[in-house]
Design an enzyme around this catalytic site. Structure first.
Site, PDB file in Angstrom:
ATOM      1  CB  THR A  17     -32.826  27.888 -19.275  1.00  0.00           C
ATOM      2  OG1 THR A  17     -32.881  26.606 -18.525  1.00  0.00           O
ATOM      3  CG2 THR A  17     -33.916  27.659 -20.238  1.00  0.00           C
ATOM      4  CB  SER A  63     -27.151  28.007 -12.416  1.00  0.00           C
ATOM      5  OG  SER A  63     -28.402  27.664 -12.003  1.00  0.00           O
ATOM      6  CB  THR A  96     -33.587  30.602 -13.419  1.00  0.00           C
ATOM      7  OG1 THR A  96     -34.117  29.205 -13.839  1.00  0.00           O
ATOM      8  CG2 THR A  96     -33.625  31.621 -14.637  1.00  0.00           C
ATOM      9  CG  ASP A  97     -32.386  25.254 -11.675  1.00  0.00           C
ATOM     10  OD1 ASP A  97     -33.315  25.978 -11.882  1.00  0.00           O
ATOM     11  OD2 ASP A  97     -31.779  24.288 -12.095  1.00  0.00           O
TER      12      ASP A  97
HETATM   13  N1  ASP Z   1     -31.485  24.381 -15.575  1.00  0.00           N
HETATM   14  C1  ASP Z   1     -31.025  25.604 -15.528  1.00  0.00           C
HETATM   15  C2  ASP Z   1     -30.166  26.455 -14.895  1.00  0.00           C
HETATM   16  O1  ASP Z   1     -29.216  26.539 -15.454  1.00  0.00           O
HETATM   17  C3  ASP Z   1     -32.578  26.301 -15.218  1.00  0.00           C
HETATM   18  C4  ASP Z   1     -32.589  27.654 -15.808  1.00  0.00           C
HETATM   19  O2  ASP Z   1     -31.483  28.313 -16.316  1.00  0.00           O
HETATM   20  O3  ASP Z   1     -33.773  28.145 -16.138  1.00  0.00           O
HETATM   21  O4  ASP Z   1     -30.209  26.837 -14.009  1.00  0.00           O
END
Ligand code: ASP
Length: 331
Positions: A17, A63, A96-97
């Site tokens: 993100t 991720s 973050t995932d």
């Molecule tokens: N969908 C995102 C990821 O790539 C979520 C994030 O980065 O906050 O994990």
């Protein structure tokens, strides 16, 4: 008077993100990863005053798309960068995932005391009050600091400094999502100042037994979630598909339900190692009298997704549950 030269920091982009754009400034979901690491840096010119920077895009994905092969590639790249005397630290931008999985994998496989900081954002770069720019600034500040050396891989979000071993994503949308209920934060960054309060006590980086130099693939490990009225068919399928390990996201204190018992017996017959972790999100899974009989390993305080990371690395060395238990006790 000559100015002391700035620390050398390598920024490695992997997506997430922090590198995403949504259709409108108030749209916080339904974004797409569009930006490279160079454009993230361009958006925060203040970072140039903190360090001599070099950027590189390792991959650019959300991720959930990160594979074992990508983890191996990233660990190889970080180790290579840190072996260069001109490099003082590495910052990795990441979704973050699954950030906690990558950070913990690096915590176990990086062979350096130099800071490695993994950073993400909960809001896309296009959003009002996007959190990425300050998170990135703080991550570079941290990686460039001598205070950050020797604590293992660090996670920087929402002004908090966390240990890769302890922290997890705990909220689907809030900025303060990375937490470790039992161990807390290692420190914080505030107004451009780093405050570190404590250091992790588990083994990592230069004290780690795990070395992935030259490793091309990792042993396959599945996670099976236990619940009321669960069937044993997922264990059968996993073993049949060739898994070498299974992490059980068991109930409560890693409870050995009838299904877990049956699944563990099936796994033991095929020399598949099962680790009991817990689906509750905090606490230590106590070792149980049933463990020896069923060749089960207690996952200590690792959540299922991190237990999978350690089990993959452990299975690269042994299939002996007792030795694997000793890794779970130490890492
Ligand atoms: N969908 C995102 C990821 O790539 C979520 C994030 O980065 O906050 O994990």
């Amino acid at each position: 008077m000559t100015m002391p030269s700035l620390p050398g920091i390598v920024l490695l982009g992997t997506g997430g993100t922090i590198a995403a754009t949504a259709p409108g400034t108030t749209t916080l979901t339904d974004y797409t990863v569009t930006q490279g690491i160079d454009s993230l840096l361009t958006a925060v010119p203040e970072i140039n005053a903190l360090a001599r920077l070099r950027c590189s895009q390792v991959f650019n994905v959300e991720s959930h798309a990160i594979t074992n092969k990508m983890l191996l590639k990233l660990a190889g790249r970080v180790n290579k960068e840190l072996s260069d005397p001109a490099v003082d630290g590495v910052v990795i931008t990441h979704g973050t995932d699954t950030l906690e999985e990558t950070a913990y994998f690096l915590n176990l496989t990086i062979k350096s005391r130099k800071p490695v900081v993994v950073v993400g954002a909960m809001r896309p770069g296009s959003a009002i009050s996007a959190d990425g720019p300050l998170n990135l600034f703080n991550a570079v500040l941290l990686a460039a600091s001598k205070q950050a050396q020797g604590h293992g891989v660090l996670v920087m979000l929402n002004d908090r400094i966390s240990a890769a071993r302890y922290t997890s994503k705990t909220h689907s949308t809030q900025l303060d999502t990375f937490r470790s209920p039992d161990q807390g934060y290692l420190g914080q960054v505030h107004n451009g100042k780093i405050h570190i309060f404590q250091t992790p006590t588990t083994r990592h980086t230069t004290q780690s037994d795990f070395d992935v130099a030259g490793v091309k693939s990792l042993p396959w490990v599945d996670i099976i979630y236990d619940h009321q009225d669960a069937g044993v068919h997922l264990y059968e399928a996993s073993i049949k598909a060739g898994a070498q390990g299974i992490v059980i996201a068991a109930t409560g204190n890693g409870s050995v339900s009838t299904t877990v018992k049956k699944g563990a017996r099936l796994a033991a017959r095929s020399n598949v190692v099962c680790v009991r972790s817990s689906r509750v999100g905090a606490g230590v899974v106590s070792e149980s009298d049933a463990d020896d009989k069923l060749r089960l390993v207690s996952g200590n305080s690792l959540n299922p997704q991190k237990a999978r990371i350690l089990l993959m690395l452990a299975l690269g060395k042994t299939r002996d549950p007792k030795t694997i238990q000793s890794y779970f006790d130490q890492y």
